[in-house]
Design a protein around this motif. Sequence first.
Motif, PDB file in Angstrom:
ATOM      1  N   UNK B   3       0.845  -1.187   0.000  1.00  0.00           N
ATOM      2  CA  UNK B   3       0.000   0.000   0.000  1.00  0.00           C
ATOM      3  C   UNK B   3       0.881   1.238   0.000  1.00  0.00           C
ATOM      4  N   UNK B   4       0.607   2.128  -0.926  1.00  0.00           N
ATOM      5  CA  UNK B   4       1.337   3.402  -0.888  1.00  0.00           C
ATOM      6  C   UNK B   4       0.645   4.308   0.123  1.00  0.00           C
ATOM      7  N   UNK B   6      -1.618   7.322   1.055  1.00  0.00           N
ATOM      8  CA  UNK B   6      -2.684   7.987   0.313  1.00  0.00           C
ATOM      9  C   UNK B   6      -2.112   9.218  -0.373  1.00  0.00           C
ATOM     10  N   UNK B   7      -2.624   9.511  -1.577  1.00  0.00           N
ATOM     11  CA  UNK B   7      -2.041  10.595  -2.339  1.00  0.00           C
ATOM     12  C   UNK B   7      -2.245  11.949  -1.659  1.00  0.00           C
ATOM     13  N   UNK B   8      -1.181  12.690  -1.620  1.00  0.00           N
ATOM     14  CA  UNK B   8      -1.254  14.090  -1.201  1.00  0.00           C
ATOM     15  C   UNK B   8      -0.316  14.832  -2.135  1.00  0.00           C
ATOM     16  N   UNK B   9      -0.655  16.056  -2.539  1.00  0.00           N
ATOM     17  CA  UNK B   9       0.190  16.780  -3.475  1.00  0.00           C
ATOM     18  C   UNK B   9       1.634  16.807  -2.997  1.00  0.00           C
ATOM     19  N   UNK B  74      -3.763  19.521   0.075  1.00  0.00           N
ATOM     20  CA  UNK B  74      -4.722  18.524  -0.387  1.00  0.00           C
ATOM     21  C   UNK B  74      -6.141  18.762   0.097  1.00  0.00           C
ATOM     22  N   UNK B 136      -3.234  13.917 -10.309  1.00  0.00           N
ATOM     23  CA  UNK B 136      -3.324  12.991  -9.175  1.00  0.00           C
ATOM     24  C   UNK B 136      -4.466  13.386  -8.237  1.00  0.00           C
ATOM     25  N   UNK B 137      -4.627  14.703  -8.067  1.00  0.00           N
ATOM     26  CA  UNK B 137      -5.694  15.189  -7.183  1.00  0.00           C
ATOM     27  C   UNK B 137      -7.066  14.870  -7.774  1.00  0.00           C
ATOM     28  N   UNK B 139      -7.742  12.417  -9.750  1.00  0.00           N
ATOM     29  CA  UNK B 139      -7.929  10.971  -9.577  1.00  0.00           C
ATOM     30  C   UNK B 139      -8.344  10.658  -8.135  1.00  0.00           C
ATOM     31  N   UNK B 140      -7.690  11.354  -7.210  1.00  0.00           N
ATOM     32  CA  UNK B 140      -8.000  11.099  -5.797  1.00  0.00           C
ATOM     33  C   UNK B 140      -9.444  11.462  -5.481  1.00  0.00           C
TER      34      UNK B 140
END
Lengths: 80, 145
Positions: B3-4, B6-9, B74, B136-137, B139-140
């Motif tokens: 697991x990466x 969670x995406x954050x800028x 984010x 990415x944002x 997508x998130x």
Amino acid sequence: MGGISEPIILALIGGLVAIVTAFFAAAKTARKDPTPDAPRGNVLSFDATDRAALDRLGKSIDDLSRAVDDLRHELMRARP
Amino acid sequence: MTLTRPYAPTRVRTLEWCSAAAMMGWGIVLAVPGDTFANSRTYDAFALIAPEWAWAAFCVVMSSLRMLALYANGAWRRSPFLRGFTSAGGVTFWTLVVLLILHAPQHGISTAVPVYSIFVAMDLISAWRSGRDFIEMERAHGRNI
């Protein structure tokens, strides 16, 4: 303003280059598809063993994706 | 399964904070009482383009917008867009500063030129990161890009 117009034009071109750079980065990222058959953006590797484990739990990839999404939104809200 | 996070800028946004802080510093110095442009002939070309208060206003507004976007990070979906926009503004501003300093009537090249040139490069890197973060944002937030 005679001799000054050249720096202004060059600076505006610099700004345009930055905008193009941002668009290029966005396009490049958009082309990069997240790992197929896995919750998008959340999982780097996801193999048959993981899928079997999820099946045993009675959960789907979407359940996992939703759980990670929920956590992500919580984290984002908690970020300054 | 890995697991990466969670995406954050882009987590390391130090470059953007530095550029915003430098621009805010410019704005404050120009805004405080006193005629900064009269201090040195370096500013002659600056004064030909706009009065000191206008330069100050531009710097303060642009850097404030940028700091807001960086602070929201984010938590606000559109923050990468604003970061990209202000990065482009930063490239324009710092490029203009470098060129106007080079334009000034003086002997030799000022030491400020390489320093501000680095700010141009920093903001170009920031523009790249903002573009990447924008996708990415989205997508998130569930957009299928």
